[in-house]
Design a protein around this motif. Structure first.
Motif, PDB file in Angstrom:
ATOM      1  N   PRO A 150      39.557  40.320  42.667  1.00 18.26           N
ATOM      2  CA  PRO A 150      39.908  41.767  42.646  1.00 18.26           C
ATOM      3  C   PRO A 150      38.872  42.504  43.126  1.00 18.26           C
ATOM      4  N   MET A 151      39.255  43.444  44.292  1.00 21.03           N
ATOM      5  CA  MET A 151      38.409  44.267  45.160  1.00 21.03           C
ATOM      6  C   MET A 151      38.760  45.817  44.987  1.00 21.03           C
ATOM      7  N   THR A 152      37.892  46.596  45.397  1.00 22.40           N
ATOM      8  CA  THR A 152      38.349  48.010  45.592  1.00 22.40           C
ATOM      9  C   THR A 152      38.712  48.046  46.905  1.00 22.40           C
ATOM     10  N   GLY A 153      39.313  49.450  47.529  1.00 18.92           N
ATOM     11  CA  GLY A 153      39.717  49.504  48.798  1.00 18.92           C
ATOM     12  C   GLY A 153      38.515  49.251  49.662  1.00 18.92           C
ATOM     13  N   ALA A 154      37.212  49.555  49.226  1.00 19.46           N
ATOM     14  CA  ALA A 154      36.107  49.843  50.162  1.00 19.46           C
ATOM     15  C   ALA A 154      35.686  48.354  50.235  1.00 19.46           C
ATOM     16  N   GLN A 155      35.812  47.716  49.226  1.00 17.92           N
ATOM     17  CA  GLN A 155      35.505  46.304  49.208  1.00 17.92           C
ATOM     18  C   GLN A 155      36.362  45.327  50.228  1.00 17.92           C
ATOM     19  N   PRO A 207      25.668  32.999  46.767  1.00 17.39           N
ATOM     20  CA  PRO A 207      25.739  32.876  45.507  1.00 17.39           C
ATOM     21  C   PRO A 207      26.896  32.435  44.773  1.00 17.39           C
ATOM     22  N   VAL A 208      27.096  31.130  44.144  1.00 17.37           N
ATOM     23  CA  VAL A 208      28.198  30.706  43.476  1.00 17.37           C
ATOM     24  C   VAL A 208      27.899  30.222  42.227  1.00 17.37           C
ATOM     25  N   LEU A 209      29.013  30.373  41.337  1.00 13.56           N
ATOM     26  CA  LEU A 209      28.709  29.849  39.905  1.00 13.56           C
ATOM     27  C   LEU A 209      28.789  28.226  39.959  1.00 13.56           C
ATOM     28  N   LEU A 210      27.823  27.780  39.415  1.00 15.86           N
ATOM     29  CA  LEU A 210      27.541  26.240  39.455  1.00 15.86           C
ATOM     30  C   LEU A 210      28.407  25.616  38.483  1.00 15.86           C
ATOM     31  N   TRP A 226      26.841  36.249  52.344  1.00 13.72           N
ATOM     32  CA  TRP A 226      27.846  37.113  51.516  1.00 13.72           C
ATOM     33  C   TRP A 226      27.368  38.326  51.393  1.00 13.72           C
ATOM     34  N   PRO A 227      28.022  39.569  51.447  1.00 10.41           N
ATOM     35  CA  PRO A 227      27.706  40.844  51.202  1.00 10.41           C
ATOM     36  C   PRO A 227      27.243  41.125  49.795  1.00 10.41           C
ATOM     37  N   THR A 228      26.367  41.756  49.508  1.00 11.26           N
ATOM     38  CA  THR A 228      26.144  42.094  48.069  1.00 11.26           C
ATOM     39  C   THR A 228      27.010  43.102  47.525  1.00 11.26           C
ATOM     40  N   SER A 229      27.596  43.837  48.557  1.00  9.53           N
ATOM     41  CA  SER A 229      28.703  44.891  48.248  1.00  9.53           C
ATOM     42  C   SER A 229      30.068  44.291  47.698  1.00  9.53           C
ATOM     43  N   LEU A 230      30.264  43.063  47.875  1.00  8.65           N
ATOM     44  CA  LEU A 230      31.396  42.398  47.713  1.00  8.65           C
ATOM     45  C   LEU A 230      31.506  41.604  46.288  1.00  8.65           C
ATOM     46  N   PRO A 231      32.496  41.525  45.495  1.00  3.52           N
ATOM     47  CA  PRO A 231      32.548  40.731  43.984  1.00  3.52           C
ATOM     48  C   PRO A 231      31.648  39.442  44.225  1.00  3.52           C
ATOM     49  N   LYS A 232      31.272  39.121  43.220  1.00  2.00           N
ATOM     50  CA  LYS A 232      30.349  37.765  43.155  1.00  2.00           C
ATOM     51  C   LYS A 232      31.727  36.522  43.089  1.00  2.00           C
ATOM     52  N   LEU A 233      31.311  35.732  43.717  1.00  2.00           N
ATOM     53  CA  LEU A 233      32.073  34.332  43.872  1.00  2.00           C
ATOM     54  C   LEU A 233      32.108  33.372  42.891  1.00  2.00           C
ATOM     55  N   ARG A 234      32.900  34.125  41.630  1.00  2.00           N
ATOM     56  CA  ARG A 234      32.906  33.554  40.426  1.00  2.00           C
ATOM     57  C   ARG A 234      34.536  33.253  40.217  1.00  2.00           C
ATOM     58  N   GLY A 235      35.242  34.252  40.786  1.00  2.00           N
ATOM     59  CA  GLY A 235      36.890  34.048  40.839  1.00  2.00           C
ATOM     60  C   GLY A 235      37.274  34.388  39.322  1.00  2.00           C
ATOM     61  N   LEU A 236      38.561  34.906  39.429  1.00  2.00           N
ATOM     62  CA  LEU A 236      39.236  34.899  38.072  1.00  2.00           C
ATOM     63  C   LEU A 236      39.550  33.591  37.280  1.00  2.00           C
ATOM     64  N   SER A 237      39.212  33.626  35.930  1.00  2.00           N
ATOM     65  CA  SER A 237      39.525  32.333  35.415  1.00  2.00           C
ATOM     66  C   SER A 237      40.618  31.615  35.479  1.00  2.00           C
ATOM     67  N   GLN A 238      41.943  32.646  35.677  1.00  2.00           N
ATOM     68  CA  GLN A 238      43.237  31.945  35.466  1.00  2.00           C
ATOM     69  C   GLN A 238      43.498  31.448  36.946  1.00  2.00           C
TER      70      GLN A 238
END
Length: 125
Positions: free
Chosen positions: A57-62, A84-87, A6-18
């Protein structure tokens, strides 16, 4: 062949809580019905897989980087990757083997930020 990461430039795989969570913690056993006698149940695979709903949620570049990673490195979702994922303790991030299953969708999170949604199947979550 090494797994893509998973590219480090992308958001972490936590997801939005809702939007996070899972419809089923683990796949239920497969059942076989017989004409006489009780049905038999057996597990579906050798390891546990947990499907987690992701909304990032991402930026345009992401978004451009994610699209390239999904189409090229993952061959439109056909390949597994490490990330890396949230355990389950909801405090620790650790690396697991993952796969994006099903459709990948996007919508407007804000006028300038896309929201990318998909099902992340995590092995041995």
């Amino acid at each position: 062949m090494a797994l893509p990461t998973w590219p480090t430039s992308l958001p972490k795989l936590r997801g939005l809580s809702q939007n996070g969570g899972s419809r089923e913690l683990y796949a239920p056993p497969q059942e076989t019905q017989f004409d006489d006698g009780p049905s038999r149940a057996r597990r579906r695979s050798l390891f546990n897989e947990t499907p987690l709903q992701m909304a990032l949620p991402m930026t345009g570049a992401q978004f451009v980087a994610f699209k390239d990673f999904y189409l090229t490195a993952l061959n439109r979702g056909a390949r597994r990757f490490s990330a890396p994922v949230l355990l389950p303790d909801f405090a620790t991030m650790d690396t697991r083997v993952c796969r994006i299953t099903g459709a990948v969708a996007w919508s407007a999170y804000t006028p300038t930020k896309p929201l990318v949604s998909f099902t992340l199947t995590v092995q041995d979550w």
